[in-house]
Scaffold this motif. Structure first.
Motif, PDB file in Angstrom:
ATOM      1  N   TYR A 145      28.758  57.355  36.008  1.00 46.87           N
ATOM      2  CA  TYR A 145      27.521  56.572  36.018  1.00 46.87           C
ATOM      3  C   TYR A 145      27.336  55.955  37.396  1.00 46.87           C
ATOM      4  O   TYR A 145      28.233  55.273  37.912  1.00 46.87           O
ATOM      5  CB  TYR A 145      27.565  55.470  34.967  1.00 46.87           C
ATOM      6  CG  TYR A 145      26.416  54.491  35.065  1.00 46.87           C
ATOM      7  CD1 TYR A 145      25.117  54.890  34.774  1.00 46.87           C
ATOM      8  CD2 TYR A 145      26.637  53.180  35.477  1.00 46.87           C
ATOM      9  CE1 TYR A 145      24.060  53.996  34.880  1.00 46.87           C
ATOM     10  CE2 TYR A 145      25.587  52.276  35.585  1.00 46.87           C
ATOM     11  CZ  TYR A 145      24.299  52.687  35.282  1.00 46.87           C
ATOM     12  OH  TYR A 145      23.248  51.816  35.391  1.00 46.87           O
ATOM     13  N   ASN A 146      26.183  56.205  38.008  1.00 43.66           N
ATOM     14  CA  ASN A 146      25.916  55.731  39.360  1.00 43.66           C
ATOM     15  C   ASN A 146      24.733  54.782  39.432  1.00 43.66           C
ATOM     16  O   ASN A 146      23.745  54.932  38.698  1.00 43.66           O
ATOM     17  CB  ASN A 146      25.571  56.904  40.289  1.00 43.66           C
ATOM     18  CG  ASN A 146      26.770  57.672  40.763  1.00 43.66           C
ATOM     19  OD1 ASN A 146      27.131  58.679  40.160  1.00 43.66           O
ATOM     20  ND2 ASN A 146      27.386  57.217  41.839  1.00 43.66           N
ATOM     21  N   THR A 147      24.830  53.828  40.333  1.00 39.87           N
ATOM     22  CA  THR A 147      23.697  53.137  40.930  1.00 39.87           C
ATOM     23  C   THR A 147      23.918  53.262  42.444  1.00 39.87           C
ATOM     24  O   THR A 147      25.001  53.663  42.877  1.00 39.87           O
ATOM     25  CB  THR A 147      23.628  51.666  40.503  1.00 39.87           C
ATOM     26  OG1 THR A 147      24.883  51.031  40.801  1.00 39.87           O
ATOM     27  CG2 THR A 147      23.341  51.541  39.011  1.00 39.87           C
ATOM     28  N   GLY A 185      24.131  48.396  33.131  1.00 38.24           N
ATOM     29  CA  GLY A 185      23.966  49.736  32.589  1.00 38.24           C
ATOM     30  C   GLY A 185      25.244  50.342  32.060  1.00 38.24           C
ATOM     31  O   GLY A 185      26.354  49.946  32.403  1.00 38.24           O
ATOM     32  N   ARG A 219      18.710  55.415  46.137  1.00 34.83           N
ATOM     33  CA  ARG A 219      18.127  56.041  44.946  1.00 34.83           C
ATOM     34  C   ARG A 219      17.654  57.459  45.251  1.00 34.83           C
ATOM     35  O   ARG A 219      17.753  58.344  44.405  1.00 34.83           O
ATOM     36  CB  ARG A 219      16.982  55.180  44.414  1.00 34.83           C
ATOM     37  CG  ARG A 219      17.453  53.837  43.877  1.00 34.83           C
ATOM     38  CD  ARG A 219      16.406  53.147  43.035  1.00 34.83           C
ATOM     39  NE  ARG A 219      16.896  51.865  42.566  1.00 34.83           N
ATOM     40  CZ  ARG A 219      17.716  51.711  41.525  1.00 34.83           C
ATOM     41  NH1 ARG A 219      18.113  52.775  40.833  1.00 34.83           N
ATOM     42  NH2 ARG A 219      18.128  50.505  41.170  1.00 34.83           N
ATOM     43  N   TYR A 255      30.186  44.816  41.351  1.00 35.81           N
ATOM     44  CA  TYR A 255      29.339  45.284  40.247  1.00 35.81           C
ATOM     45  C   TYR A 255      28.609  44.134  39.560  1.00 35.81           C
ATOM     46  O   TYR A 255      28.065  44.308  38.470  1.00 35.81           O
ATOM     47  CB  TYR A 255      30.191  46.056  39.232  1.00 35.81           C
ATOM     48  CG  TYR A 255      30.674  47.386  39.770  1.00 35.81           C
ATOM     49  CD1 TYR A 255      30.036  48.569  39.428  1.00 35.81           C
ATOM     50  CD2 TYR A 255      31.759  47.450  40.642  1.00 35.81           C
ATOM     51  CE1 TYR A 255      30.473  49.781  39.940  1.00 35.81           C
ATOM     52  CE2 TYR A 255      32.194  48.651  41.163  1.00 35.81           C
ATOM     53  CZ  TYR A 255      31.545  49.811  40.814  1.00 35.81           C
ATOM     54  OH  TYR A 255      31.971  51.016  41.325  1.00 35.81           O
ATOM     55  N   ARG A 289      27.384  52.671  44.179  1.00 36.13           N
ATOM     56  CA  ARG A 289      28.407  52.315  43.187  1.00 36.13           C
ATOM     57  C   ARG A 289      28.562  53.436  42.160  1.00 36.13           C
ATOM     58  O   ARG A 289      27.594  54.065  41.750  1.00 36.13           O
ATOM     59  CB  ARG A 289      28.040  51.017  42.476  1.00 36.13           C
ATOM     60  CG  ARG A 289      27.920  49.819  43.394  1.00 36.13           C
ATOM     61  CD  ARG A 289      27.647  48.538  42.640  1.00 36.13           C
ATOM     62  NE  ARG A 289      26.348  48.520  41.986  1.00 36.13           N
ATOM     63  CZ  ARG A 289      25.800  47.440  41.441  1.00 36.13           C
ATOM     64  NH1 ARG A 289      26.460  46.282  41.474  1.00 36.13           N
ATOM     65  NH2 ARG A 289      24.605  47.488  40.868  1.00 36.13           N
ATOM     66  N   GLU A 298      25.337  44.309  37.184  1.00 35.32           N
ATOM     67  CA  GLU A 298      25.105  45.653  36.653  1.00 35.32           C
ATOM     68  C   GLU A 298      25.304  45.648  35.140  1.00 35.32           C
ATOM     69  O   GLU A 298      26.391  45.355  34.655  1.00 35.32           O
ATOM     70  CB  GLU A 298      26.067  46.652  37.319  1.00 35.32           C
ATOM     71  CG  GLU A 298      25.962  48.066  36.762  1.00 35.32           C
ATOM     72  CD  GLU A 298      24.543  48.591  36.832  1.00 35.32           C
ATOM     73  OE1 GLU A 298      23.990  48.913  35.759  1.00 35.32           O
ATOM     74  OE2 GLU A 298      23.981  48.658  37.950  1.00 35.32           O
ATOM     75  N   ASP A 323      23.129  58.319  32.351  1.00 34.37           N
ATOM     76  CA  ASP A 323      22.236  57.262  32.806  1.00 34.37           C
ATOM     77  C   ASP A 323      22.630  55.928  32.191  1.00 34.37           C
ATOM     78  O   ASP A 323      23.657  55.824  31.500  1.00 34.37           O
ATOM     79  CB  ASP A 323      20.776  57.620  32.506  1.00 34.37           C
ATOM     80  CG  ASP A 323      20.482  57.751  31.011  1.00 34.37           C
ATOM     81  OD1 ASP A 323      21.283  57.257  30.180  1.00 34.37           O
ATOM     82  OD2 ASP A 323      19.435  58.336  30.667  1.00 34.37           O
ATOM     83  N   ALA A 324      21.828  54.902  32.409  1.00 36.20           N
ATOM     84  CA  ALA A 324      22.176  53.555  31.967  1.00 36.20           C
ATOM     85  C   ALA A 324      22.341  53.454  30.462  1.00 36.20           C
ATOM     86  O   ALA A 324      23.097  52.612  29.961  1.00 36.20           O
ATOM     87  CB  ALA A 324      21.127  52.562  32.447  1.00 36.20           C
TER      88      ALA A 324
END
Length: 379
Positions: free
Chosen positions: A197-199, A248, A352, A243, A202, A246, A76-77
């Motif tokens: 690591y995702n958002t 995180g 999400r 990006y 991305r 971003e 996670d972030a």
């Protein structure tokens, strides 16, 4: 002795040259780069490629160069682990499955072929004139030559395909995803885990590779007008813009690495589709013929396709050989082509909700097949 010009000194080209030499052809490999490249993301050698490299006597050097990755961690972030799961498939007794940096794989294949194949670096084909007896080839630097056959093993942006079949726009389709990568100049903290690591739309990752970790960025976006796969400055800007904002995990640090880099790998995730892979005495192999994704298995398909082409040519007349090769290898690539969008959906969910669904599935997989940190299983 029949002569063959192979355009492209990568995985497909080097494999093909080795097998052609074994079957009594005189091969020349022409490569635009000044020498063997020293970087490249890890790729897989498995499935139909495994018996090919074993027959070439290359299992030991490939094993020595393989990574020690056994699993992947979604983070996670804050860098906390969301799920950890095993990489690859179960390996039944006797099955060879390796992950190896792409440049190391190409270099091993090159060394195997070097004693029996002519290599011409820092040159490229500028014109092809074919007739019923051969192909006259003009080079950017070297003297023109005539060959019995020409093979385009020169990747997604194939020069041979453009010259013999037409512009890339007619055959190459952008799948809405971009990939970038660069070395980080030192080892990863954990040599066994890929960190992801995702958002939405991305992905940023760090792969331990083999000694020198690599960062990768995979993100969704439309085709870029006037895209030039050699414009490094624009590539860097596209990654940073994708990006932007971003904060995180390690993303800001990795973007600083992109800004400072002299060179990065950057390309579209694309599919190549042609109704036929040959025209007269010219044929395509590897990504030039059938690129289906940039997610790792293209190397295995390149090795298998090169071997299939060489074996077909050893059996006689080139026209029938090209048809036999395509009939066999197109079945392999079709299976991977269908999976390309599915893999993209797993790696880079759009929303999400998609991320939450993927992460829940990863946690379930981790419970069923736990990936224990430590050395990889015997190969």
């Amino acid at each position: 002795m029949r002569t063959v010009l192979v355009s492209g000194g990568g995985i497909a080209g080097n494999t093909l040259a080795w097998w052609l030499a074994r079957h009594g052809f005189r091969s020349t490999v022409v490569e635009r780069a000044a020498g063997q490249r020293s970087s490249g993301a890890p790729v897989d050698v498995r499935g139909p490629a495994a018996p090919v490299v074993e027959a070439m006597g290359l299992l030991e050097p490939l094993r020595a160069a393989a990574t020690s990755v056994t699993g992947a961690r979604l983070v996670d972030a804050a860098g906390a682990t969301v799920a950890r799961f095993p990489m690859g498939f179960e390996r039944p007794a006797g099955r060879t499955e390796l992950e190896i940096p792409r440049a190391d794989l190409a270099a091993i294949l090159h060394r195997a072929a070097a004693d029996e194949v002519e290599f011409r670096y820092d040159d490229t084909i500028t014109a092809l004139t074919a007739d019923t007896g051969g192909v006259d080839v003009t080079f950017a630097r070297g003297e023109p030559r005539r060959y019995d056959l020409v093979v385009g093993a020169d990747g997604l942006h194939s020069t041979v395909r453009r010259l013999a079949f037409g512009p890339a726009a007619e055959y190459v389709r952008h799948l809405g995803v971009w990939v970038a990568g660069l070395p980080l100049g030192g080892p990863a903290d954990d040599p066994h885990d890929v960190l992801l690591y995702n958002t939405p739309g991305r992905l940023a990752s760090v792969h331990p590779a083999r000694g020198e970790a690599m960062a990768a960025f995979i993100f969704r976006g439309p085709m870029v007008d006037g895209f030039d796969h050699r414009d490094v400055g624009r590539h860097k800007r596209l990654v940073v813009e994708a990006y932007q904002g971003e904060r995180g995990w390690r993303v800001p640090e990795l973007l600083d690495r992109v800004r400072a880099a002299d060179d990065i790998y950057f390309d579209s995730v694309s599919r190549v589709h042609l109704s036929c892979w040959s025209r007269g005495r010219i044929v395509l192999v590897g990504d030039a013929a059938s690129c289906v994704s940039l997610f790792g298995e293209g190397s295995s398909l390149a090795i298998a396709g090169a071997h299939t082409l060489a074996e077909a040519l050893a059996g006689g007349e080139h026209g029938a050989a090209f048809r036999r090769y395509e009939a066999v290898h197109r079945r392999r690539t079709e299976l991977k082509r269908r999976a390309a969008r599915y893999v993209a959906g797993l790696l880079v969910p759009r929303t999400r909700v998609g991320l939450a669904t993927r992460d829940a599935a990863a946690r379930a997989l981790a419970r069923v097949r736990p990936a224990t940190p430590g050395p990889p299983p015997a190969r």
